[in-house]
Design a protein around this motif. Structure first.
Motif, PDB file in Angstrom:
ATOM      1  N   ASP A 199      -7.711   5.388  -3.328  1.00 24.25           N
ATOM      2  CA  ASP A 199      -8.608   5.832  -2.225  1.00 24.25           C
ATOM      3  C   ASP A 199      -7.135   6.184  -1.314  1.00 24.25           C
ATOM      4  O   ASP A 199      -8.227   7.207  -0.719  1.00 24.25           O
ATOM      5  N   GLN A 200      -6.297   6.376  -1.722  1.00 28.88           N
ATOM      6  CA  GLN A 200      -5.321   6.797  -0.146  1.00 28.88           C
ATOM      7  C   GLN A 200      -5.014   8.171  -1.558  1.00 28.88           C
ATOM      8  O   GLN A 200      -3.143   8.052  -0.573  1.00 28.88           O
ATOM      9  N   ARG A 201      -5.485   8.983  -1.832  1.00 23.67           N
ATOM     10  CA  ARG A 201      -4.653   9.747  -3.320  1.00 23.67           C
ATOM     11  C   ARG A 201      -4.078  11.095  -2.274  1.00 23.67           C
ATOM     12  O   ARG A 201      -3.161  11.142  -3.148  1.00 23.67           O
ATOM     13  N   GLU A 202      -4.664  11.201  -1.036  1.00 27.62           N
ATOM     14  CA  GLU A 202      -3.327  11.817  -0.949  1.00 27.62           C
ATOM     15  C   GLU A 202      -2.085  12.163  -0.471  1.00 27.62           C
ATOM     16  O   GLU A 202      -0.949  12.972  -0.826  1.00 27.62           O
TER      17      GLU A 202
ATOM     18  N   LEU B  30       4.012  10.909  -2.278  1.00 34.12           N
ATOM     19  CA  LEU B  30       5.099  10.274  -3.016  1.00 34.12           C
ATOM     20  C   LEU B  30       5.466  10.438  -4.558  1.00 34.12           C
ATOM     21  O   LEU B  30       6.284  10.509  -4.382  1.00 34.12           O
ATOM     22  N   ALA B  31       4.239  10.850  -5.257  1.00 31.04           N
ATOM     23  CA  ALA B  31       4.751  11.385  -6.533  1.00 31.04           C
ATOM     24  C   ALA B  31       5.365  12.901  -6.724  1.00 31.04           C
ATOM     25  O   ALA B  31       6.223  12.954  -6.983  1.00 31.04           O
ATOM     26  N   ALA B  32       5.570  13.882  -5.366  1.00 28.96           N
ATOM     27  CA  ALA B  32       6.640  15.091  -5.332  1.00 28.96           C
ATOM     28  C   ALA B  32       7.304  14.387  -5.350  1.00 28.96           C
ATOM     29  O   ALA B  32       8.258  15.290  -4.804  1.00 28.96           O
ATOM     30  N   SER B  33       8.015  13.643  -4.251  1.00 28.62           N
ATOM     31  CA  SER B  33       8.826  12.604  -3.631  1.00 28.62           C
ATOM     32  C   SER B  33       9.729  11.883  -5.021  1.00 28.62           C
ATOM     33  O   SER B  33      10.988  11.639  -5.284  1.00 28.62           O
ATOM     34  N   THR B  34       8.943  11.736  -5.562  1.00 27.61           N
ATOM     35  CA  THR B  34       9.227  10.664  -7.401  1.00 27.61           C
ATOM     36  C   THR B  34      10.168  10.968  -7.780  1.00 27.61           C
ATOM     37  O   THR B  34      10.440  12.269  -8.749  1.00 27.61           O
ATOM     38  N   PRO B  35      11.163  10.452  -8.800  1.00 22.40           N
ATOM     39  CA  PRO B  35      11.968  11.324  -9.848  1.00 22.40           C
ATOM     40  C   PRO B  35      11.401  11.899 -10.708  1.00 22.40           C
ATOM     41  O   PRO B  35      11.249  10.064 -11.143  1.00 22.40           O
ATOM     42  N   ASP B  36      11.847  12.410 -11.401  1.00 27.70           N
ATOM     43  CA  ASP B  36      11.584  12.513 -13.130  1.00 27.70           C
ATOM     44  C   ASP B  36      12.134  10.908 -14.188  1.00 27.70           C
ATOM     45  O   ASP B  36      12.993  10.508 -13.855  1.00 27.70           O
TER      46      ASP B  36
ATOM     47  N   LEU C 129       9.575   1.959   3.162  1.00 27.42           N
ATOM     48  CA  LEU C 129      10.740   1.938   2.036  1.00 27.42           C
ATOM     49  C   LEU C 129      11.372   2.912   1.413  1.00 27.42           C
ATOM     50  O   LEU C 129      12.436   2.880   1.973  1.00 27.42           O
ATOM     51  N   ARG C 130      10.604   4.017   1.130  1.00 25.62           N
ATOM     52  CA  ARG C 130      11.172   5.154   1.023  1.00 25.62           C
ATOM     53  C   ARG C 130      11.896   5.574   1.779  1.00 25.62           C
ATOM     54  O   ARG C 130      13.432   6.111   1.710  1.00 25.62           O
TER      55      ARG C 130
ATOM     56  N   GLY D 232       0.766  -0.994   0.110  1.00 26.00           N
ATOM     57  CA  GLY D 232       0.199   0.379  -0.217  1.00 26.00           C
ATOM     58  C   GLY D 232       0.896   1.248  -0.109  1.00 26.00           C
ATOM     59  O   GLY D 232       2.069   1.707   0.051  1.00 26.00           O
ATOM     60  N   ALA D 233       0.037   2.535   0.109  1.00 22.97           N
ATOM     61  CA  ALA D 233       0.723   3.445  -0.182  1.00 22.97           C
ATOM     62  C   ALA D 233       2.184   3.755   0.961  1.00 22.97           C
ATOM     63  O   ALA D 233       2.611   4.287   0.603  1.00 22.97           O
ATOM     64  N   THR D 234       1.511   3.641   2.612  1.00 22.02           N
ATOM     65  CA  THR D 234       1.751   3.486   3.597  1.00 22.02           C
ATOM     66  C   THR D 234       2.918   2.678   3.524  1.00 22.02           C
ATOM     67  O   THR D 234       4.320   3.491   4.094  1.00 22.02           O
TER      68      THR D 234
END
Length: 276
Positions: free
Chosen positions: A74-77, A82-88, A38-39, A31-33
């Protein structure tokens, strides 16, 4: 970093070996959490000289990582975080595997149970994988649900097993036993279940006890393949399918039929085939 600040991971450090227990009941969905944790874990230990090897195992002997949580949208926020910290160049799912592939420490997966979809992608991203002959299984089940893998599987499998076997694994969607996975090159070795703990412990402690600089030199001489272009194509292929009505119907039907329950996940492939 505080290794106790996680809700889906349990950790323990001894003699240079960090053991990470994946613990997201009932079936260890990714899941997103867990992706965020892990990140944070991998980034937090990247420059820690006390950690030489990272061993991943599961709190549930039947399921290493079932697959990506089918409720993850459902865990959009949290996904936006996560997307904001994802590399290009990679999506949030690919980012987990790419972080693991490029980790300075040696990563080892101890696979006692099943790993499908995003869980199998995580396994393929690790440096070394040892699996229990009698109980482990790997599968890319996405095609049966109307999509293609979107977390690195197409590229990791192409790199590990070659195009023909990668196509088989992606399109047939079958659960593969440990011996077959080892023969294909998906994992390093199939080990009798009774010997798995001892084998992984021996390998991990041998590597952790090497002279300073040896692991870094070996990883520098054997770098992970540059999969950037392929990952972009994979993301486009996955994104073109995941929002289609067929995929949404199949995933909803699978959940209604028992996916993400202990019983339903035991033969997920047949469950999905029955609801098609």
């Amino acid at each position: 970093m505080n290794l106790d600040d996680f809700s889906t991971l349990r950790t323990g450090l001894r003699d240079g070996v960090l053991t990470v227990v994946l613990d997201n009941p009932p079936v260890n969905v990714l899941g997103a959490t867990m992706m965020r944790e892990l990140r944070d874990l991998l980034n937090g230990i990247a420059n820690d000289p006390a950690v030489k090897v990272v061993v991943f195992e599961s709190a549930n002997p039947e399921y290493f990582l079932a697959h990506v949580d089918m409720h993850i949208l459902d865990q959009r926020e949290l996904l936006e975080e996560l997307a904001a910290s994802t590399p290009d160049g990679v999506n949030v799912f690919q980012a987990t595997g790419e972080l693991l592939r490029h980790q300075p420490q040696v990563s080892i997966v101890k696979l006692a149970g099943k790993a499908r979809g995003g869980g199998a992608e995580f396994v393929a991203a690790a440096d070394l994988v040892f699996a229990a002959e009698e109980t482990a299984g790997l599968g890319q089940v996405e095609a049966l649900m109307g999509i293609t893998p979107g977390g690195g599987a197409t590229q990791y499998l192409l790199d590990r097993v070659g195009r023909h076997r990668a196509l088989e694994l992606v399109l047939a969607g079958e659960l593969v036993d440990a011996r077959t996975a080892a023969a294909y090159g998906w994992i390093n070795r199939a080990v009798p279940a009774a010997e798995l703990d001892q084998h992984v412990d021996r390998v991990a402690r041998t590597i952790a006890g090497l002279a300073d600089g040896v692991v870094a030199a070996a990883k520098r001489a054997l770098p992970p393949a540059d999969l950037g272009a392929g990952l972009a194509v994979e993301n486009d292929a996955w994104a073109s399918l995941v929002a289609l009505p067929a995929a949404q119907r199949l995933m909803s039907a699978a959940l209604a039929a028992g996916a993400q329950t202990v019983e339903g996940e035991r033969d997920l492939e047949q469950l999905v085939l029955r609801v098609r």
